[in-house]
Design a protein around this motif. Sequence first.
Motif, PDB file in Angstrom:
ATOM      1  N   ILE A   1     -11.783   3.933  -0.373  1.00 59.85           N
ATOM      2  CA  ILE A   1     -10.385   4.324  -0.524  1.00 59.85           C
ATOM      3  C   ILE A   1     -10.296   5.400  -1.602  1.00 59.85           C
ATOM      4  N   THR A   2      -9.885   6.578  -1.216  1.00 55.73           N
ATOM      5  CA  THR A   2      -9.725   7.682  -2.148  1.00 55.73           C
ATOM      6  C   THR A   2      -8.660   8.620  -1.614  1.00 55.73           C
TER       7      THR A   2
ATOM      8  N   VAL B   1       4.256   5.452  -6.396  1.00 55.38           N
ATOM      9  CA  VAL B   1       4.609   4.407  -5.443  1.00 55.38           C
ATOM     10  C   VAL B   1       4.491   4.920  -4.011  1.00 55.38           C
ATOM     11  N   SER B   2       4.898   6.169  -3.778  1.00 50.63           N
ATOM     12  CA  SER B   2       4.836   6.714  -2.422  1.00 50.63           C
ATOM     13  C   SER B   2       3.401   6.806  -1.919  1.00 50.63           C
ATOM     14  N   ALA B   3       2.469   7.117  -2.822  1.00 51.64           N
ATOM     15  CA  ALA B   3       1.061   7.147  -2.422  1.00 51.64           C
ATOM     16  C   ALA B   3       0.592   5.761  -2.018  1.00 51.64           C
ATOM     17  N   LYS B   4       1.006   4.750  -2.762  1.00 50.54           N
ATOM     18  CA  LYS B   4       0.653   3.372  -2.454  1.00 50.54           C
ATOM     19  C   LYS B   4       1.239   2.928  -1.117  1.00 50.54           C
ATOM     20  N   MET B   5       2.446   3.363  -0.826  1.00 55.21           N
ATOM     21  CA  MET B   5       3.108   2.899   0.380  1.00 55.21           C
ATOM     22  C   MET B   5       2.311   3.235   1.633  1.00 55.21           C
ATOM     23  N   GLY B   6       1.789   4.453   1.696  1.00 53.01           N
ATOM     24  CA  GLY B   6       0.990   4.843   2.849  1.00 53.01           C
ATOM     25  C   GLY B   6      -0.271   4.004   2.966  1.00 53.01           C
ATOM     26  N   GLN B   7      -0.943   3.776   1.845  1.00 53.48           N
ATOM     27  CA  GLN B   7      -2.161   2.970   1.851  1.00 53.48           C
ATOM     28  C   GLN B   7      -1.868   1.531   2.260  1.00 53.48           C
ATOM     29  N   LEU B   8      -0.802   0.970   1.700  1.00 50.32           N
ATOM     30  CA  LEU B   8      -0.477  -0.423   1.994  1.00 50.32           C
ATOM     31  C   LEU B   8       0.015  -0.615   3.421  1.00 50.32           C
ATOM     32  N   LEU B   9       0.631   0.413   4.000  1.00 50.10           N
ATOM     33  CA  LEU B   9       1.007   0.339   5.407  1.00 50.10           C
ATOM     34  C   LEU B   9      -0.238   0.180   6.275  1.00 50.10           C
ATOM     35  N   VAL B  10      -1.263   0.969   5.998  1.00 42.79           N
ATOM     36  CA  VAL B  10      -2.509   0.880   6.765  1.00 42.79           C
ATOM     37  C   VAL B  10      -3.173  -0.480   6.549  1.00 42.79           C
TER      38      VAL B  10
ATOM     39  N   GLY C   1     -13.278   1.895  -4.583  1.00 41.16           N
ATOM     40  CA  GLY C   1     -12.145   2.704  -4.998  1.00 41.16           C
ATOM     41  C   GLY C   1     -12.025   2.661  -6.505  1.00 41.16           C
ATOM     42  N   VAL C   2     -11.602   3.747  -7.103  1.00 45.53           N
ATOM     43  CA  VAL C   2     -11.433   3.796  -8.554  1.00 45.53           C
ATOM     44  C   VAL C   2      -9.994   4.187  -8.884  1.00 45.53           C
ATOM     45  N   GLY C   3      -9.574   3.893 -10.105  1.00 41.31           N
ATOM     46  CA  GLY C   3      -8.211   4.221 -10.515  1.00 41.31           C
ATOM     47  C   GLY C   3      -7.189   3.514  -9.645  1.00 41.31           C
ATOM     48  N   ALA C   4      -6.143   4.246  -9.257  1.00 41.01           N
ATOM     49  CA  ALA C   4      -5.082   3.663  -8.435  1.00 41.01           C
ATOM     50  C   ALA C   4      -5.623   3.190  -7.084  1.00 41.01           C
ATOM     51  N   SER C   5      -6.603   3.901  -6.546  1.00 38.45           N
ATOM     52  CA  SER C   5      -7.193   3.484  -5.272  1.00 38.45           C
ATOM     53  C   SER C   5      -7.981   2.188  -5.425  1.00 38.45           C
ATOM     54  N   GLY C   6      -8.489   1.940  -6.630  1.00 43.11           N
ATOM     55  CA  GLY C   6      -9.180   0.688  -6.899  1.00 43.11           C
ATOM     56  C   GLY C   6      -8.238  -0.502  -6.814  1.00 43.11           C
ATOM     57  N   VAL C   7      -6.983  -0.290  -7.213  1.00 45.34           N
ATOM     58  CA  VAL C   7      -5.983  -1.354  -7.105  1.00 45.34           C
ATOM     59  C   VAL C   7      -5.708  -1.661  -5.635  1.00 45.34           C
TER      60      VAL C   7
END
Length: 282
Positions: free
Chosen positions: A186-187, A242-251, A139-145
């Motif tokens: 992750i992208t 933050v909302s984009a992160k929330m979905g990823q972190l839920l999974v 993953g790169v950028g925010a997805s890398g985090v």
Amino acid sequence: MRGSPSGALVSLRSLGSGMTPALRKIAEYVQQDPQKLLYQTVVEVAEASGASEASVIRFCRDLGFSGFQDFKLALASDLAASPVGLSPQDDPHTPEEALEYVTHHARQALEDTRRLLDLKAVAQAVEFFLTARRIDLYGVGASGVTAQDFAYKFLRLGYAVQSYADPHLAAMSAATLDREGLAIAITRSGTTIDTVKALEVARRAGAKTLALTQRLKSPIARVAEVTLVTSVTESPLTGGSVSAKMGQLLVLDLLYTLVALRRKEAQEFISRTAAAVADRNY
């Protein structure tokens, strides 16, 4: 070049009548609802306009842009009403309004992701984890985090796991995977070239492949054996919210919980990793 960082709409209106039928279809589609295009992939634009992906890319280049993403970025700049992509009527003006706005969208992302998740695909992903001896995350950028968060969580379960933000390291690591390896890409957009390429290399090497993305119709979903979908609406100017992160972190938390419950050594590794850093706090 006719295209400019803030001239997508001007360039679009400057197109003459000598376009091919395919390019005319795309032009009409974009002009009908340019805001909608900000949240679509090249695949979705091609399907919606009745043209090919190659025609969409050619259309963008004919306007003077390097490609589809470059055109979307310019279009987003043309249409943006605020630094976070809000329309004037939605713009929060106080800390209270801003808090309500971000909380609402974070909550919405979680709920939408819950509805979108294919639980059969989740179950298959869990099986991938249970049979994996090594895990690569790309993953790169925010997805890398987010990939780093995945690596941290599954390291605590005793996995040999590493996240790669550097595309060269990702590709080289992917090439050394085998049938007992699991590669996770992750992208958010599903179109990040470096992430797609790394997953392609991993699949050719024989590893199981899993993708976490917002788009089922995307290049990354074509490569992955299993795709898990998160939901959030973002334009090129509002990525990493933050909302984009929330979905990823839920999974992430869902997969971690299910794997921890079924992996026999999980509790032992959790205890050992906790003890290893226990003396790092005052």
